[in-house]
Design an enzyme around this catalytic site. Structure first.
Site, PDB file in Angstrom:
ATOM      1  N   ASP A 122     112.814 -19.470  97.902  1.00 25.53           N
ATOM      2  CA  ASP A 122     111.608 -19.378  97.360  1.00 25.53           C
ATOM      3  C   ASP A 122     110.766 -18.304  97.843  1.00 25.53           C
ATOM      4  OD1 ASP A 122     112.191 -21.793  96.099  1.00 25.53           O
ATOM      5  OD2 ASP A 122     110.360 -23.036  96.873  1.00 25.53           O
ATOM      6  N   HIS A 179     107.911 -19.679  90.441  1.00 25.90           N
ATOM      7  CA  HIS A 179     107.407 -20.586  91.441  1.00 25.90           C
ATOM      8  C   HIS A 179     106.006 -19.985  91.644  1.00 25.90           C
ATOM      9  CE1 HIS A 179     107.158 -22.961  95.010  1.00 25.90           C
ATOM     10  NE2 HIS A 179     107.501 -22.061  95.947  1.00 25.90           N
ATOM     11  N   HIS A 199     100.888 -19.076  94.374  1.00 24.45           N
ATOM     12  CA  HIS A 199     101.190 -19.545  95.664  1.00 24.45           C
ATOM     13  C   HIS A 199     100.131 -19.805  96.553  1.00 24.45           C
ATOM     14  CE1 HIS A 199     104.242 -20.922  99.006  1.00 24.45           C
ATOM     15  NE2 HIS A 199     104.893 -21.248  97.817  1.00 24.45           N
ATOM     16  N   HIS A 257     113.844 -19.641 102.217  1.00 23.10           N
ATOM     17  CA  HIS A 257     112.902 -18.524 101.795  1.00 23.10           C
ATOM     18  C   HIS A 257     113.278 -17.206 102.324  1.00 23.10           C
ATOM     19  CE1 HIS A 257     110.482 -22.293 102.053  1.00 23.10           C
ATOM     20  NE2 HIS A 257     109.834 -21.871 101.200  1.00 23.10           N
TER      21      HIS A 257
END
Length: 216
Positions: free
Chosen positions: A10, A63, A67, A165
C-alpha cells in the site's frame, strides 16, 4: 503445516523503494498487488513504476487519491469521485477488469469508518471489487520488527492477505528475510485474495456490508 500468503503493498509508488521491492519479487517468483495512491501516481515519473509492476505481472489497484481520511468519516458528498474515480482515471489501462479498490483503514482497523453509503454505492455501480485484509504487521511503525509480527499472523490462519507498505521507512529491506521465513515454515505465496476479505466483488455484495459502511 502449510499456509498461504498473499502480499499486498500500500501507499506507493515510491522511487526510493518500489523498484527494490519489484526486484525482490522478481527474484523470488512472487506476484503481488500494489494499492497505489492517486496523488503519487500524478507525480512526475511515478506512474512508470506502476507500469513496470503491471508489466511484471503484478496487479495495480486503487487506494484512494489522498489517503487522508477514512471515507466513511468524510462529510464531502463528492468524496467518491474525488478519492476513487480520480485515482482510477490515473491508473487507466493498468487497472484489472474487476477494478480493485482498498479503503483507507486509519492504522489498519476494519469497521464502518471504511465506507460511506455514497462510496458503497459508487463501488457497486462502478463494478469495483473491494479488497480488505486480515493481517497488518504495522511495518510503517516498526520497520525493523514487522517480520516477526507478520510471521505470527501468517502462521495463525490458513490464508493471509498481508498489508505492507513500499514506503521509505527501511521496512522493505527485510522483505527477503520475510519471504525466506515464510517458505521455511511451509508457507506458499499466491496472488489472489481470500474470499472473506472481499465484501464486494465486481459490484456485487458477497456478504452483509453494514460492518464496513457508516450509518447514514
Amino acid at each position: 503445516m502449510t499456509f498461504d500468503v498473499t502480499l499486498s503493498f500500500d501507499n506507493g509508488p515510491e522511487p526510493e523503494v518500489t523498484p527494490g521491492v519489484l526486484d525482490v519479487l522478481a527474484a523470488e517468483g512472487i506476484k503481488a498487488s500494489f494499492f497505489v495512491l492517486g496523488h503519487k501516481l500524478a507525480m512526475p515519473g511515478r506512474r512508470a513504476l506502476a507500469e513496470r509492476a503491471h508489466a511484471e505481472g503484478h496487479w495495480i489497484a486503487n487506494h484512494t487519491f489522498s489517503h487522508s481520511t477514512p471515507l466513511g468519516l468524510s462529510a464531502d458528498p463528492g468524496v467518491a469521485d474525488a478519492e476513487i474515480a480520480r485515482t482510477e482515471a490515473l491508473i487507466g489501462d493498468l487497472a484489472r477488469p474487476d477494478r480493485l479498490f482498498r479503503p483507507f483503514g486509519g492504522g489498519g482497523r476494519i469497521g464502518p469508518h471504511l465506507l460511506s453509503p455514497a462510496v458503497r454505492d459508487h463501488l457497486q455501480a462502478g463494478g469495483y471489487t473491494c479488497v480488505l485484509w486480515n493481517a497488518i504487521p504495522r511495518d510503517w511503525a516498526e520497520p525493523d520488527a514487522w517480520v516477526e509480527t507478520a510471521l505470527a499472523q501468517c502462521a495463525a490462519q490458513p490464508w493471509t492477505l498481508l498489508v505492507i507498505h513500499d514506503l521509505p521507512t527501511g521496512a522493505m529491506a527485510h522483505l527477503p528475510r520475510f519471504i525466506a521465513a515464510v517458505r521455511a515454515a511451509g508457507g506458499r505465496f499466491r496472488q489472489d485474495f481470500p474470499p472473506d476479505c472481499l465484501p464486494i466483488v465486481r459490484g456485487e455484495a458477497t456478504m452483509p456490508l453494514e460492518p464496513y459502511v457508516m450509518a447514514a
